[in-house]
Design an enzyme around this catalytic site. Structure first.
Site, PDB file in Angstrom:
ATOM      1  N   ASP A 287       0.830  -1.198   0.000  1.00 25.03           N
ATOM      2  CA  ASP A 287       0.000   0.000   0.000  1.00 25.03           C
ATOM      3  C   ASP A 287       0.870   1.256   0.000  1.00 25.03           C
ATOM      4  O   ASP A 287       1.832   1.365   0.761  1.00 25.03           O
ATOM      5  CB  ASP A 287      -0.898  -0.016   1.236  1.00 25.03           C
ATOM      6  N   GLU A 322       1.547  -0.191  -4.888  1.00 25.45           N
ATOM      7  CA  GLU A 322       0.718   0.963  -5.223  1.00 25.45           C
ATOM      8  C   GLU A 322       1.615   2.177  -5.029  1.00 25.45           C
ATOM      9  O   GLU A 322       2.175   2.381  -3.948  1.00 25.45           O
ATOM     10  CB  GLU A 322      -0.489   1.064  -4.301  1.00 25.45           C
TER      11      GLU A 322
END
Length: 628
Positions: A287, A322
């Site tokens: 993330d 990401e």
């Protein structure tokens, strides 16, 4: 500065940090040593006394066991004759006992006692080698809303349908224990403890083992850029877990490059190793990797990749980030000056498509036109921004994409963020027509990049995915107020009440309705997805993914063509956004499929290709085979 073993090392700036200290951090947490008992080790520098407070099955505290000071902030002890199932908290300097931040299980939640577990599952996947990262089709799943039960085991009966659809890989939203019973998972605080309401450690192992039996890989979404606030007890043990030298959108950064960072890095690297080794996960999705701040060398991201691969010798392991920087350094090898990850989310494609079809123009969409020229450019490159100045960011963004293989770019037309970060959690299908959804899906699934589907997308699910939480009352109130303030400035959501993240109804409304997939309005979309993914896996032109084998160009102001070239010809994917398109094709061109065919839920009764002329009424897409 001292090493983890207690020997002195010269104090150095982060860029010159001694690499050898990183591997010297002793094992932390609680584990069972065969023939001895339960072993604990706690890092609590600056403290004088650490105790294990044992808890019975009734969760009431019992005896306290003192830990021995090993020096340099480490304390340890052994409880002879005990094993898995022991529950405990830790008490520092005689204060209030807290859960162990290195706990492997939190059966009563993030504020309850920690539990000793052992990885003694009877795995049946000895022959599993993973999936080809160049041929992945990723399916993003939030465990709590994917089924009525919201558990790992409830997903197992669904695995065959994912495989039949053409999916190769499940990507599970974060599993680390979070506060309360419902959360997206990005507020996790106990990195090593799979969420109890999902089924805990054993439930996750059963899901992964069953997935491998169906030929499906499993990626776990891991959050190392920040830790949630509710139930976060790290600072009770050491101030070195966080640093004000760097800042992130969540406040002070996790300390990956300052004093004490050897242990903090080991927290992450041990966690990476655990997911791959103890749970047989096939990789990680990291993330917001751009918010993992590390000025040292090697970068933590590189060490994450190395540790993940080392944890599964002989098996393919994939690490995807990401990251909003559009930086190919992420996927270049360390030998080429890169960080060595396998893939990176490339959201420019989503933004261009959303701007073209739904007209979004606020927030980060202000950086996109949705023009066919820009869409074609994004299709050719993998992302749009390669160094141009972004008006949203206020500076140049991106690097040239041409040196990165296309499969390393993960594309989507919706994901948990792009749905859930909207005020009402509405999916793409709420903002575009069914015809537009089918057309967008056709281009998306036949592009040369790695596709990521958000659960239910394959039937154009209508259930929302709203932002939901289950925090304590005070934090929950702040979250609700902040959420509503966040959308107050968007014209699109003016005058509408943003759902309360803390309300149980917000969560229950976000659960998938699997029966919807069988209804006429949705069954055709699922048939389209199956056919497109079958083509993607079997057609020779689509299996060629090198840059010299594809191209994209606009067809006027409202259409674009993606050409995929193979050994004996090419497939042309033609997308018409609106209006009427007439396009002359070479002699012998054949129609493979078009998105408005009745079997896919379309209303067109007449095939769009006749006598070499393609006629498409937008929104629609057609796939044409052109042989040599």
């Amino acid at each position: 500065m001292t090493s983890a073993r207690g020997g002195r090392v010269d104090k150095k700036e982060p860029m010159e940090r001694a690499e050898e200290t990183r591997s010297e951090v002793p094992r932390l947490g609680a584990w069972v040593e065969p023939g001895q008992g339960v072993r604990w080790r706690v890092w609590a520098p600056g403290h004088q006394k650490v105790e294990v407070v044992l808890h019975g099955q009734d969760e009431q505290p019992g005896d306290a066991l003192p830990l021995v000071d090993e020096g340099q902030g480490f304390f340890s002890t052994t409880l002879a004759g005990q094993g898995a199932g022991v529950r405990y908290k830790l008490r520092v300097d005689g204060g209030v006992p807290f859960p162990d931040p290195w706990s492997r299980s939190q059966p009563q939640g993030v504020h309850g006692p920690s539990e000793v577990v052992v990885p003694d599952f009877a795995w049946t996947d000895a022959g599993w080698k993973g999936v080809d990262p160049e041929a992945q089709v990723i399916y993003e799943v939030h465990v709590g809303t994917a089924t009525p039960e919201g558990t790992f085991e409830a997903l197992i009966p669904r695995l065959r349908s994912f495989k039949d659809l053409g999916v190769t890989t499940l990507e599970l939203l974060p599993l680390a224990s979070f506060p309360g019973a419902r959360n997206w998972g990005y507020d996790g605080v106990d990195l090593f403890a799979p969420q109890a309401t999902y089924g805990g450690p054993q439930g996750l192992r059963r899901l992964v083992d069953a997935a491998h039996a169906e030929g499906l890989a499993v990626l776990i979404d891991a959050v190392y850029n920040h830790f949630g606030p509710d139930g976060n007890y790290l600072s009770c043990y050491s101030p070195h877990y966080f640093t004000n030298r760097h800042h992130t959108p969540w406040g002070d950064a996790v300390n990956y490059d300052g004093e004490g960072s050897e242990v903090v890095r080991q927290l992450v690297l041990t966690n990476v190793e655990m997911w791959i080794r103890d749970y047989h996960a096939d990789g990680l999705r990291l993330d917001a990797a751009h918010a993992i701040v590390d000025e040292g060398k090697p970068h933590l991201l590189t060490e994450i990749v190395e540790r993940a691969r080392a944890a599964a010798p002989g098996r393919r392991v994939v690490v995807i980030a990401e990251d909003d920087r559009n930086d190919t350094r992420l996927v270049r090898s360390p030998a080429q000056g890169g960080l060595g990850l396998d893939g990176v989310w490339a959201d420019d494609f989503h933004h261009q498509m959303r701007r073209a079809f739904a007209g979004d123009n606020e927030g980060y969409y202000a950086d996109y036109t949705g023009s066919m020229e820009d869409l074609a450019r994004t299709l050719r490159q993998g992302w749009f921004y390669e160094g141009q100045v972004s008006q949203v960011h206020g500076h140049a963004r991106g690097t040239p994409a041409k040196d990165a293989e296309p499969w390393r770019f993960v594309h989507c037309i919706q994901n948990h963020d792009q749905v859930g970060n909207r005020a009402h959690g509405e999916r793409l299908g709420a903002d575009v027509s069914p015809a537009a959804f089918r057309a967008m899906s056709t281009l998306f699934l036949l592009a040369p990049y790695t596709p990521l589907l958000f659960m239910g997308q394959e039937w154009n699910a209508s259930t929302p995915f709203i932002y939901f939480t289950d925090h304590n009352a005070e934090l929950g109130r702040l979250v609700t107020e902040g959420r509503r303030k966040e959308f107050a400035g968007f014209k699109r959501f003016a005058g509408s009440e943003v759902p309360d993240p803390q309300a149980v109804e917000t969560f229950t409304r976000s659960k998938l309705d699997w029966s919807e997939a069988e209804r006429p309005a949705h069954a055709g979309v699922r048939a389209l997805y199956r056919e497109l993914l079958r083509l993607r896996a079997t057609d020779a032109s689509l299996r060629e993914r090198r840059r010299e084998h594809f191209d994209a160009r606009p067809l006027g102001k409202d259409a674009v063509v993606l050409e995929r070239r193979g050994p004996s010809g090419a497939l042309h994917v033609i997308l018409n956004v609106r209006g009427s398109l007439e396009h002359r094709l070479p002699a012998g061109a054949e129609l493979v499929l078009w998105s408005e065919a009745p079997r896919f839920g379309g209303t067109s009764q007449e095939e769009p290709l006749r006598s070499g002329m393609l006629r498409l009424e937008g929104p629609a897409a057609a796939v044409i085979r052109v042989t040599r």
